[in-house]
Scaffold this motif. Structure first.
Motif, short mmCIF file in Angstrom:
data_model
loop_
_atom_site.label_atom_id
_atom_site.label_comp_id
_atom_site.label_asym_id
_atom_site.label_seq_id
_atom_site.Cartn_x
_atom_site.Cartn_y
_atom_site.Cartn_z
N LYS A 24 0.84 -1.21 0.00
CA LYS A 24 0.00 0.00 0.00
C LYS A 24 0.87 1.25 0.00
O LYS A 24 0.59 2.23 -0.70
N ALA A 25 1.94 1.21 0.81
CA ALA A 25 2.86 2.36 0.86
C ALA A 25 3.55 2.56 -0.49
O ALA A 25 3.78 3.70 -0.92
N MET A 26 3.90 1.45 -1.15
CA MET A 26 4.58 1.54 -2.45
C MET A 26 3.72 2.25 -3.49
O MET A 26 4.24 2.90 -4.41
N LYS A 27 2.41 2.14 -3.36
CA LYS A 27 1.52 2.80 -4.32
C LYS A 27 1.52 4.32 -4.16
O LYS A 27 1.02 5.04 -5.02
N LEU A 28 2.08 4.78 -3.04
CA LEU A 28 2.07 6.22 -2.75
C LEU A 28 3.41 6.89 -3.06
O LEU A 28 3.59 8.07 -2.79
N VAL A 29 4.37 6.12 -3.61
CA VAL A 29 5.66 6.69 -4.00
C VAL A 29 5.92 6.38 -5.47
O VAL A 29 5.30 5.48 -6.05
N SER A 30 6.84 7.11 -6.04
CA SER A 30 7.16 6.93 -7.46
C SER A 30 8.38 6.01 -7.61
O SER A 30 9.40 6.21 -6.95
N LYS A 31 8.25 5.03 -8.49
CA LYS A 31 9.40 4.16 -8.79
C LYS A 31 10.17 4.67 -10.00
O LYS A 31 11.31 4.28 -10.23
N THR A 32 9.54 5.55 -10.78
CA THR A 32 10.20 6.08 -11.97
C THR A 32 10.96 7.37 -11.67
O THR A 32 11.99 7.64 -12.29
N ALA A 33 10.46 8.15 -10.73
CA ALA A 33 11.14 9.39 -10.36
C ALA A 33 11.12 9.54 -8.84
O ALA A 33 10.52 10.47 -8.29
N PRO A 34 11.76 8.61 -8.14
CA PRO A 34 11.70 8.63 -6.68
C PRO A 34 12.46 9.81 -6.08
O PRO A 34 13.41 10.33 -6.67
N LYS A 35 12.01 10.22 -4.90
CA LYS A 35 12.67 11.28 -4.14
C LYS A 35 13.35 10.67 -2.92
O LYS A 35 13.10 9.52 -2.56
N LYS A 36 14.19 11.46 -2.29
CA LYS A 36 14.90 10.98 -1.10
C LYS A 36 13.92 10.54 -0.02
O LYS A 36 14.16 9.56 0.71
N ALA A 37 12.80 11.26 0.08
CA ALA A 37 11.80 10.94 1.10
C ALA A 37 11.15 9.58 0.86
O ALA A 37 10.53 9.01 1.77
N ASP A 38 11.28 9.05 -0.37
CA ASP A 38 10.68 7.76 -0.70
C ASP A 38 11.57 6.57 -0.31
O ASP A 38 11.12 5.42 -0.36
N LEU A 39 12.80 6.85 0.07
CA LEU A 39 13.76 5.77 0.33
C LEU A 39 13.32 4.79 1.41
O LEU A 39 13.49 3.57 1.23
N PRO A 40 12.76 5.25 2.53
CA PRO A 40 12.33 4.26 3.54
C PRO A 40 11.33 3.25 2.99
O PRO A 40 11.41 2.06 3.30
N VAL A 41 10.41 3.73 2.16
CA VAL A 41 9.41 2.83 1.59
C VAL A 41 10.07 1.84 0.63
O VAL A 41 9.87 0.62 0.72
N LEU A 42 10.88 2.37 -0.29
CA LEU A 42 11.50 1.54 -1.32
C LEU A 42 12.45 0.51 -0.72
O LEU A 42 12.40 -0.68 -1.05
N THR A 43 13.32 0.96 0.18
CA THR A 43 14.35 0.05 0.70
C THR A 43 13.77 -0.96 1.69
O THR A 43 14.19 -2.12 1.71
N GLU A 44 12.82 -0.53 2.51
CA GLU A 44 12.25 -1.47 3.48
C GLU A 44 11.36 -2.50 2.79
O GLU A 44 11.30 -3.66 3.21
N PHE A 45 10.69 -2.09 1.72
CA PHE A 45 9.93 -3.07 0.95
C PHE A 45 10.87 -4.07 0.28
O PHE A 45 10.63 -5.29 0.29
N ALA A 46 11.96 -3.57 -0.28
CA ALA A 46 12.95 -4.45 -0.91
C ALA A 46 13.52 -5.44 0.11
O ALA A 46 13.64 -6.64 -0.16
N ASN A 47 13.85 -4.94 1.29
CA ASN A 47 14.36 -5.82 2.35
C ASN A 47 13.33 -6.86 2.77
O ASN A 47 13.67 -8.00 3.08
N LEU A 48 12.07 -6.45 2.80
CA LEU A 48 11.01 -7.38 3.18
C LEU A 48 10.88 -8.51 2.16
O LEU A 48 10.68 -9.67 2.53
N THR A 49 11.01 -8.18 0.89
CA THR A 49 10.94 -9.24 -0.13
C THR A 49 12.13 -10.19 0.00
O THR A 49 11.98 -11.40 -0.20
N PHE A 50 13.29 -9.65 0.35
CA PHE A 50 14.47 -10.50 0.53
C PHE A 50 14.27 -11.41 1.74
O PHE A 50 14.64 -12.59 1.71
N TYR A 51 13.68 -10.88 2.79
CA TYR A 51 13.37 -11.69 3.98
C TYR A 51 12.42 -12.82 3.60
O TYR A 51 12.58 -13.97 4.05
N GLY A 52 11.44 -12.50 2.76
CA GLY A 52 10.51 -13.53 2.30
C GLY A 52 11.21 -14.61 1.50
O GLY A 52 10.88 -15.80 1.62
N PHE A 53 12.19 -14.20 0.70
CA PHE A 53 12.97 -15.17 -0.08
C PHE A 53 13.76 -16.09 0.85
O PHE A 53 13.75 -17.32 0.68
#
Length: 412
Positions: free
Chosen positions: A325-354
């Motif tokens: 849900k949080a990922m839908k509120l940030v841009s993946k094509t033109a991300p800002k510094k403020a988007d980093l917690p969402v992007l990186t923590e989601f990426a880490n969560l997927t790695f944890y799932g793996f």
């Protein structure tokens, strides 16, 4: 994927989800009690939930006048967090030999202000001390009960520090050795973490949060109508919202490592989502708490609680839902510094799932699709900050491993 959390009925003394639900029920009773007329409060004293006015722990010190006085104050105003913590400290200081039930109730009483929305450094430290005392009492009782068991199950149990002179016939309501061992090991692990938690509260917590602040910025709070009503200053409203959210981020970082308080963290993040559903931070906070719940269930698995395995997948799914849900509120094509917690923590969560894909019960295509989403998030993060390149490489490696396995299966 399963969606319901079920705690082990054979380990009731460490079932913190049940404690969380009990605390929510107490808070509901407090709110109901507050809505009563003064006359009903006066004459309905005998029928009140003993947790509402704190009498549940005052009974352990029947001759203590200070405790009785504080119970009277709480009966009139059960949301008085200062009086409640004074009561906990009074009862806690009156004896070091309280029963397990009293230690549990002191822990719950200390947590009530947090569940009401009053979070300060002092309140948190009292809760964590009561939480530690409860688990120490539980562990000590189990070890005493097991002293008579001449069995190999004791070889990995640290028997030091047991007060064998304790003559009370306290009952943990646990009769089988396996459940005792699980409760001992979980308690030991939770106790070991309390020093670090207390140190973080003492050195890193620089703010406090009150239920009045939460109500003021909440769309369902008492002050919402005037706060968001006509004539309000939008910039001032936004500033107040941002301040409360900033405070909440710090508060949640202190609550979430404590299983007893994770329910309060989830409730707070849900409330903040109602303030503004276009900002990702409350969703990130919710996801972080679910990740801490995952760690708790993993601890239970490592401590011998086989039933906790069934809770990993639904808990992970809850964290995943929050972050997606949080990922839908940030841009993946033109991300800002403020988007980093969402992007990186989601990426880490997927790695944890793996890494824990067997526990999460993913299908092969399911985990592959998930890691691909994580790769997209990591790729976006690296365009803003190259320091996340190692995360990107870990996910790429995971993706390559899954692709290779899929190809090998197709060729077999």
């Amino acid at each position: 994927m399963a969606d319901k959390i079920k705690e082990n009925k054979d380990t009731p003394n460490i079932n913190h989800i049940a404690f969380q639900n009990q605390l929510r029920g107490i808070v509901d009773d407090i709110k109901a009690h507050q809505s009563n007329s003064p006359l009903k409060k006066m004459f309905g004293k005998k029928n009140v939930n003993p947790h509402v006015n704190g009498s549940v722990i005052a009974e352990a010190v029947p001759d203590n006048k200070e405790a009785a006085k504080l119970v009277d104050k709480l009966h009139k105003e059960p949301s008085d967090s200062v009086s409640r913590l004074q009561l906990v400290n009074t009862v806690m200081g009156a004896s070091s030999a309280h029963s397990l039930a009293t230690n549990r109730d002191m822990m719950l009483q200390a947590a009530i202000p947090i569940y009401l929305g009053d979070v300060t450094q002092t309140y948190l430290m009292v809760v964590v001390h009561a939480y530690k005392n409860y688990h120490e009492k539980l562990m000590n009782l189990h070890k005493q009960n097991m002293m008579s068991i001449r069995s190999s199950v004791l070889k990995n149990v640290n028997m030091s520090g047991i007060d064998v002179s304790d003559e009370d016939q306290d009952d943990t309501n646990i009769k089988n050795t396996e459940s005792m061992m699980t409760e001992i090991q979980v308690s030991e692990a939770l106790i070991e973490r309390t020093d670090e938690i207390l140190n973080n509260i003492k050195t890193k917590m620089s703010t406090a949060l009150s239920r009045e602040e939460i109500e003021e910025v909440s769309s369902t709070g008492k002050a919402a109508a005037s706060f968001f009503g006509g004539g309000g200053d939008d910039s001032q409203n936004t500033q107040k919202q941002n301040m409360v959210i900033s405070k909440s981020v710090q508060v949640l970082s202190m609550l979430s490592p404590v299983p007893l308080l994770q329910g309060a963290g989830l409730d707070l993040s849900k409330t903040l989502q109602s303030v503004d559903n276009k900002i990702p931070y409350p969703l990130v906070m919710e996801g972080r708490v679910h990740q801490q719940v995952l760690k708790y269930f993993l601890l239970r698995i490592e401590s011998g609680d086989r039933t906790a395995r069934d809770n990993m997948a639904p808990t992970y799914n809850k964290a995943l839902v929050s972050f997606r849900k949080a990922m839908k509120l940030v841009s993946k094509t033109a991300p800002k510094k403020a988007d980093l917690p969402v992007l990186t923590e989601f990426a880490n969560l997927t790695f944890y799932g793996f890494i824990h894909r067997d526990l999460m019960r993913f299908t092969k295509d399911g985990v592959l699709g998930l890691v691909k989403l994580g790769k997209e998030a990591a790729d976006a993060a690296v365009t803003v900050d190259e320091s996340f390149a190692p995360l990107q490489k870990r996910i790429e490696k995971s993706l390559n491993q899954l692709d290779a396995a899929k190809q090998a299966q197709a060729e077999a």
